[in-house]
Design an enzyme around this catalytic site. Sequence first.
Site, PDB file in Angstrom:
ATOM      1  N   ALA A 171       0.827  -1.209   0.000  1.00 51.93           N
ATOM      2  CA  ALA A 171       0.000   0.000   0.000  1.00 51.93           C
ATOM      3  C   ALA A 171       0.860   1.258   0.000  1.00 51.93           C
ATOM      4  O   ALA A 171       0.636   2.189  -0.785  1.00 51.93           O
ATOM      5  CB  ALA A 171      -0.939  -0.005   1.205  1.00 51.93           C
ATOM      6  N   ASN A 219       3.956  -7.478   5.304  1.00 49.94           N
ATOM      7  CA  ASN A 219       3.175  -8.696   5.047  1.00 49.94           C
ATOM      8  C   ASN A 219       2.988  -8.937   3.562  1.00 49.94           C
ATOM      9  O   ASN A 219       2.738 -10.069   3.148  1.00 49.94           O
ATOM     10  CB  ASN A 219       1.779  -8.574   5.676  1.00 49.94           C
ATOM     11  CG  ASN A 219       1.725  -9.162   7.078  1.00 49.94           C
ATOM     12  OD1 ASN A 219       2.666  -9.819   7.511  1.00 49.94           O
ATOM     13  ND2 ASN A 219       0.634  -8.916   7.756  1.00 49.94           N
ATOM     14  N   THR A 220       3.072  -7.874   2.764  1.00 54.63           N
ATOM     15  CA  THR A 220       2.848  -8.029   1.324  1.00 54.63           C
ATOM     16  C   THR A 220       3.793  -9.090   0.750  1.00 54.63           C
ATOM     17  O   THR A 220       3.390  -9.922  -0.070  1.00 54.63           O
ATOM     18  CB  THR A 220       3.035  -6.690   0.599  1.00 54.63           C
ATOM     19  OG1 THR A 220       2.191  -5.721   1.201  1.00 54.63           O
ATOM     20  CG2 THR A 220       2.698  -6.819  -0.873  1.00 54.63           C
ATOM     21  N   GLY A 249      -0.843 -16.081  -3.060  1.00 57.04           N
ATOM     22  CA  GLY A 249      -1.819 -16.391  -4.103  1.00 57.04           C
ATOM     23  C   GLY A 249      -1.717 -15.442  -5.273  1.00 57.04           C
ATOM     24  O   GLY A 249      -0.755 -15.461  -6.041  1.00 57.04           O
ATOM     25  N   GLY A 250      -2.725 -14.602  -5.427  1.00 51.10           N
ATOM     26  CA  GLY A 250      -2.737 -13.696  -6.556  1.00 51.10           C
ATOM     27  C   GLY A 250      -3.358 -12.366  -6.191  1.00 51.10           C
ATOM     28  O   GLY A 250      -3.576 -12.070  -5.023  1.00 51.10           O
ATOM     29  N   HIS A 309      -6.063 -18.260   8.851  1.00 51.05           N
ATOM     30  CA  HIS A 309      -5.870 -18.960   7.570  1.00 51.05           C
ATOM     31  C   HIS A 309      -5.839 -20.444   7.889  1.00 51.05           C
ATOM     32  O   HIS A 309      -5.178 -20.860   8.826  1.00 51.05           O
ATOM     33  CB  HIS A 309      -4.554 -18.504   6.933  1.00 51.05           C
ATOM     34  CG  HIS A 309      -4.406 -18.951   5.512  1.00 51.05           C
ATOM     35  ND1 HIS A 309      -4.243 -20.276   5.169  1.00 51.05           N
ATOM     36  CD2 HIS A 309      -4.405 -18.261   4.348  1.00 51.05           C
ATOM     37  CE1 HIS A 309      -4.143 -20.367   3.852  1.00 51.05           C
ATOM     38  NE2 HIS A 309      -4.242 -19.159   3.330  1.00 51.05           N
ATOM     39  N   ARG A 334      -4.732 -25.528  -3.012  1.00 47.51           N
ATOM     40  CA  ARG A 334      -6.024 -26.217  -3.080  1.00 47.51           C
ATOM     41  C   ARG A 334      -6.740 -25.858  -4.385  1.00 47.51           C
ATOM     42  O   ARG A 334      -7.333 -26.708  -5.035  1.00 47.51           O
ATOM     43  CB  ARG A 334      -6.881 -25.843  -1.870  1.00 47.51           C
ATOM     44  CG  ARG A 334      -6.531 -26.646  -0.630  1.00 47.51           C
ATOM     45  CD  ARG A 334      -7.203 -26.079   0.618  1.00 47.51           C
ATOM     46  NE  ARG A 334      -6.508 -24.898   1.094  1.00 47.51           N
ATOM     47  CZ  ARG A 334      -7.093 -23.832   1.628  1.00 47.51           C
ATOM     48  NH1 ARG A 334      -8.414 -23.790   1.729  1.00 47.51           N
ATOM     49  NH2 ARG A 334      -6.379 -22.806   2.037  1.00 47.51           N
ATOM     50  N   ARG A 389     -12.045 -18.988   4.033  1.00 45.98           N
ATOM     51  CA  ARG A 389     -11.042 -19.307   5.050  1.00 45.98           C
ATOM     52  C   ARG A 389     -11.644 -19.554   6.425  1.00 45.98           C
ATOM     53  O   ARG A 389     -11.192 -20.437   7.155  1.00 45.98           O
ATOM     54  CB  ARG A 389     -10.057 -18.148   5.150  1.00 45.98           C
ATOM     55  CG  ARG A 389      -9.187 -18.103   3.937  1.00 45.98           C
ATOM     56  CD  ARG A 389      -8.318 -16.890   3.925  1.00 45.98           C
ATOM     57  NE  ARG A 389      -7.430 -17.017   2.773  1.00 45.98           N
ATOM     58  CZ  ARG A 389      -6.545 -16.122   2.422  1.00 45.98           C
ATOM     59  NH1 ARG A 389      -6.433 -15.003   3.112  1.00 45.98           N
ATOM     60  NH2 ARG A 389      -5.779 -16.323   1.376  1.00 45.98           N
ATOM     61  N   HIS A 418      -4.079 -14.646  10.373  1.00 45.67           N
ATOM     62  CA  HIS A 418      -3.549 -14.312   9.049  1.00 45.67           C
ATOM     63  C   HIS A 418      -3.785 -12.866   8.658  1.00 45.67           C
ATOM     64  O   HIS A 418      -2.902 -12.218   8.100  1.00 45.67           O
ATOM     65  CB  HIS A 418      -4.177 -15.236   8.012  1.00 45.67           C
ATOM     66  CG  HIS A 418      -3.597 -15.069   6.645  1.00 45.67           C
ATOM     67  ND1 HIS A 418      -2.241 -15.140   6.423  1.00 45.67           N
ATOM     68  CD2 HIS A 418      -4.173 -14.842   5.450  1.00 45.67           C
ATOM     69  CE1 HIS A 418      -2.018 -14.957   5.131  1.00 45.67           C
ATOM     70  NE2 HIS A 418      -3.163 -14.768   4.516  1.00 45.67           N
ATOM     71  N   HIS A 419      -4.981 -12.364   8.917  1.00 41.98           N
ATOM     72  CA  HIS A 419      -5.291 -11.013   8.436  1.00 41.98           C
ATOM     73  C   HIS A 419      -6.200 -10.326   9.441  1.00 41.98           C
ATOM     74  O   HIS A 419      -7.125 -10.938   9.962  1.00 41.98           O
ATOM     75  CB  HIS A 419      -5.998 -11.100   7.083  1.00 41.98           C
ATOM     76  CG  HIS A 419      -6.160  -9.782   6.401  1.00 41.98           C
ATOM     77  ND1 HIS A 419      -5.234  -9.283   5.496  1.00 41.98           N
ATOM     78  CD2 HIS A 419      -7.114  -8.828   6.508  1.00 41.98           C
ATOM     79  CE1 HIS A 419      -5.635  -8.100   5.069  1.00 41.98           C
ATOM     80  NE2 HIS A 419      -6.763  -7.792   5.671  1.00 41.98           N
ATOM     81  N   ARG A 431     -11.714 -11.909   4.811  1.00 35.94           N
ATOM     82  CA  ARG A 431     -11.101 -11.482   3.550  1.00 35.94           C
ATOM     83  C   ARG A 431     -10.912 -12.670   2.622  1.00 35.94           C
ATOM     84  O   ARG A 431     -10.380 -13.696   3.023  1.00 35.94           O
ATOM     85  CB  ARG A 431      -9.735 -10.832   3.807  1.00 35.94           C
ATOM     86  CG  ARG A 431      -9.031 -10.460   2.502  1.00 35.94           C
ATOM     87  CD  ARG A 431      -7.733  -9.755   2.732  1.00 35.94           C
ATOM     88  NE  ARG A 431      -6.705 -10.587   3.314  1.00 35.94           N
ATOM     89  CZ  ARG A 431      -6.033 -11.546   2.680  1.00 35.94           C
ATOM     90  NH1 ARG A 431      -6.306 -11.833   1.411  1.00 35.94           N
ATOM     91  NH2 ARG A 431      -5.114 -12.245   3.290  1.00 35.94           N
TER      92      ARG A 431
HETATM   93  P1  ADP Z   1      -0.027  -3.470   3.395  1.00 35.01           P
HETATM   94  O1  ADP Z   1      -0.294  -4.823   2.849  1.00 35.01           O
HETATM   95  O2  ADP Z   1      -1.248  -2.784   3.881  1.00 35.01           O
HETATM   96  O3  ADP Z   1       0.824  -2.648   2.498  1.00 35.01           O
HETATM   97  P2  ADP Z   1       2.267  -4.450   4.864  1.00 35.01           P
HETATM   98  O4  ADP Z   1       2.275  -5.260   6.102  1.00 35.01           O
HETATM   99  O5  ADP Z   1       2.687  -5.103   3.612  1.00 35.01           O
HETATM  100  O6  ADP Z   1       0.828  -3.762   4.738  1.00 35.01           O
HETATM  101  O7  ADP Z   1       3.235  -3.190   5.043  1.00 35.01           O
HETATM  102  C1  ADP Z   1       3.168  -2.335   6.147  1.00 35.01           C
HETATM  103  C2  ADP Z   1       4.576  -1.896   6.473  1.00 35.01           C
HETATM  104  O8  ADP Z   1       4.527  -0.853   7.455  1.00 35.01           O
HETATM  105  C3  ADP Z   1       5.455  -2.999   7.072  1.00 35.01           C
HETATM  106  O9  ADP Z   1       6.628  -3.123   6.304  1.00 35.01           O
HETATM  107  C4  ADP Z   1       5.741  -2.511   8.480  1.00 35.01           C
HETATM  108  O10 ADP Z   1       7.012  -2.881   8.963  1.00 35.01           O
HETATM  109  C5  ADP Z   1       5.629  -0.997   8.335  1.00 35.01           C
HETATM  110  N1  ADP Z   1       5.354  -0.281   9.583  1.00 35.01           N
HETATM  111  C6  ADP Z   1       4.500  -0.644  10.572  1.00 35.01           C
HETATM  112  N2  ADP Z   1       4.508   0.251  11.569  1.00 35.01           N
HETATM  113  C7  ADP Z   1       5.378   1.231  11.209  1.00 35.01           C
HETATM  114  C8  ADP Z   1       5.835   2.440  11.827  1.00 35.01           C
HETATM  115  N3  ADP Z   1       5.395   2.805  13.024  1.00 35.01           N
HETATM  116  N4  ADP Z   1       6.739   3.188  11.158  1.00 35.01           N
HETATM  117  C9  ADP Z   1       7.212   2.811   9.946  1.00 35.01           C
HETATM  118  N5  ADP Z   1       6.837   1.676   9.325  1.00 35.01           N
HETATM  119  C10 ADP Z   1       5.929   0.892   9.943  1.00 35.01           C
END
Ligand code: ADP
Length: 449
Positions: free
Chosen positions: A15, A42-43, A48-49, A243, A258, A279, A381-382, A421
């Site tokens: 994001a 988490n990305t 999956g896709g 999950h 699956r 899920r 998981h989410h 989700r």
């Molecule tokens: P999304 O799928 O919504 O993009 P992600 O988990 O992939 O979410 O990415 C969120 C990112 O934000 C992670 O890399 C996480 O380490 C980072 N993050 C979380 N809290 C903070 C913070 N306080 N300052 C800077 N980065 C942060």
Amino acid sequence: CAETVDAVIIGAGGAGLSAAVTMHDLGHKVVVLEKMTMVGGNTTRAEGGINAAETEQQKKAGIPDTIEQFYQDTMKGGHNINNPDLVRTLTTHAKDSVAWLDSLGADLSVVGRAGGAKYPRAHRPHDGSAIGPVVVKTLYNAAKERKIDIRTRSKAVDILTGKDGAVAGVKVESKDGKTYTIDAKTVVLAAGGFGANQELLVKYQPKLKGYATTNHPGATGDGILLAEKVGAALVDMEQIQAHPTAAPSGELISESVRGDGAILVNAEGKRFTNELLTRDVVSNAELQQPGKFAWVIWDDATRQKAKLMDGYIKLGLTVTGKNLDELAKAMNVPADALKATFATYAKDQKAGKDSQFGRPDMPQPLTSAPYWAVKVQPAVHHTMGGVKINTKAEVIGTNGKPIPGFFAAGEVTGGVHGGNRLGGNAQADIVTFGRIAGQSADAFIKAAK
Ligand code: ADP
């Protein structure tokens, strides 16, 4: 004297990177803060896709999917408590997100099926690899090419507001433990969810005490707490998804395994569910089985279709057998029961009808040895809940009004996924709302001029 930028983007997952590239291309100076040593969050773990309907890829494959069907599936999958306006936005614009990623060099030409979807709409990398690393690599390379200022080991510890309640900047803790301030016209919160924060999980959902997690260690919900402090409303915080297929180590076995043909059996060697249900339903079914676990099993023909499975084999997550007798021994389940399960499945697959559980799609007869199996259990998981936003990704305050200059996207937000989700919808969410957050921040800056 503090530096000044157009936007501080908190979090360098899908994001945040989508918002950063979008804002840069609209002519803005942005800084991306990432508290971990690496970007991706988490990305990176998404296997999956990315779901989208009415894409060029689907048209080419003759898949008669529609945006309306995508909307219906997402609402139904989310138990109809999703915010319908956000789901409309997601499902309408997801195809642009796929096209945008492709324009940045991702090659998402494979369309597969994920749970809860009427048609195949999970767009995956052309080589069958996992989606998350490709999304992160594509966006990170785009950011690097644009020389976007991404600061790792830099944690947002406070969001600053001006006298009118508008956001004004961010306080940052850098790698040496020192804090500094960045003044900003806008702040885009993209800090992800709280699936790795046991305390927060249990606060909102006590039954999750002791659950494993599939999340990266940085998924601690900082963004939600930071937003709450400046008056943001939170929604659906108790909606947390397990999950159904996590290995004991927390490693996730993708739903697409699956989708590509694998089945689930219990400790008695028997199937117990339509493996393609959502899920929450599959997780609950697993928890009803002896020992509260299951095995996900695939054969050699299925393995040849998807690279992911070779990855799990390499990681040492599988047991294997040259035939079903050997596999049963390795799994410690009764061989006769396991062989009967597979015989019934092959017969049903040939007939095109799952006589036991009504699984709608049986791509493989599962008759080609060798076999592999992974012991799995549900894990957090989410986190579906989070900061309240509207369709422009504006953060909504507890007073029901947008907080000026404050935008949010991705897992840090709530409302898009409702009570559950669907697989493939996280990637669609983060890229779609990440871009919208960037576009809205741009509009806000231009309107303020
Ligand atoms: P999304 O799928 O919504 O993009 P992600 O988990 O992939 O979410 O990415 C969120 C990112 O934000 C992670 O890399 C996480 O380490 C980072 N993050 C979380 N809290 C903070 C913070 N306080 N300052 C800077 N980065 C942060």
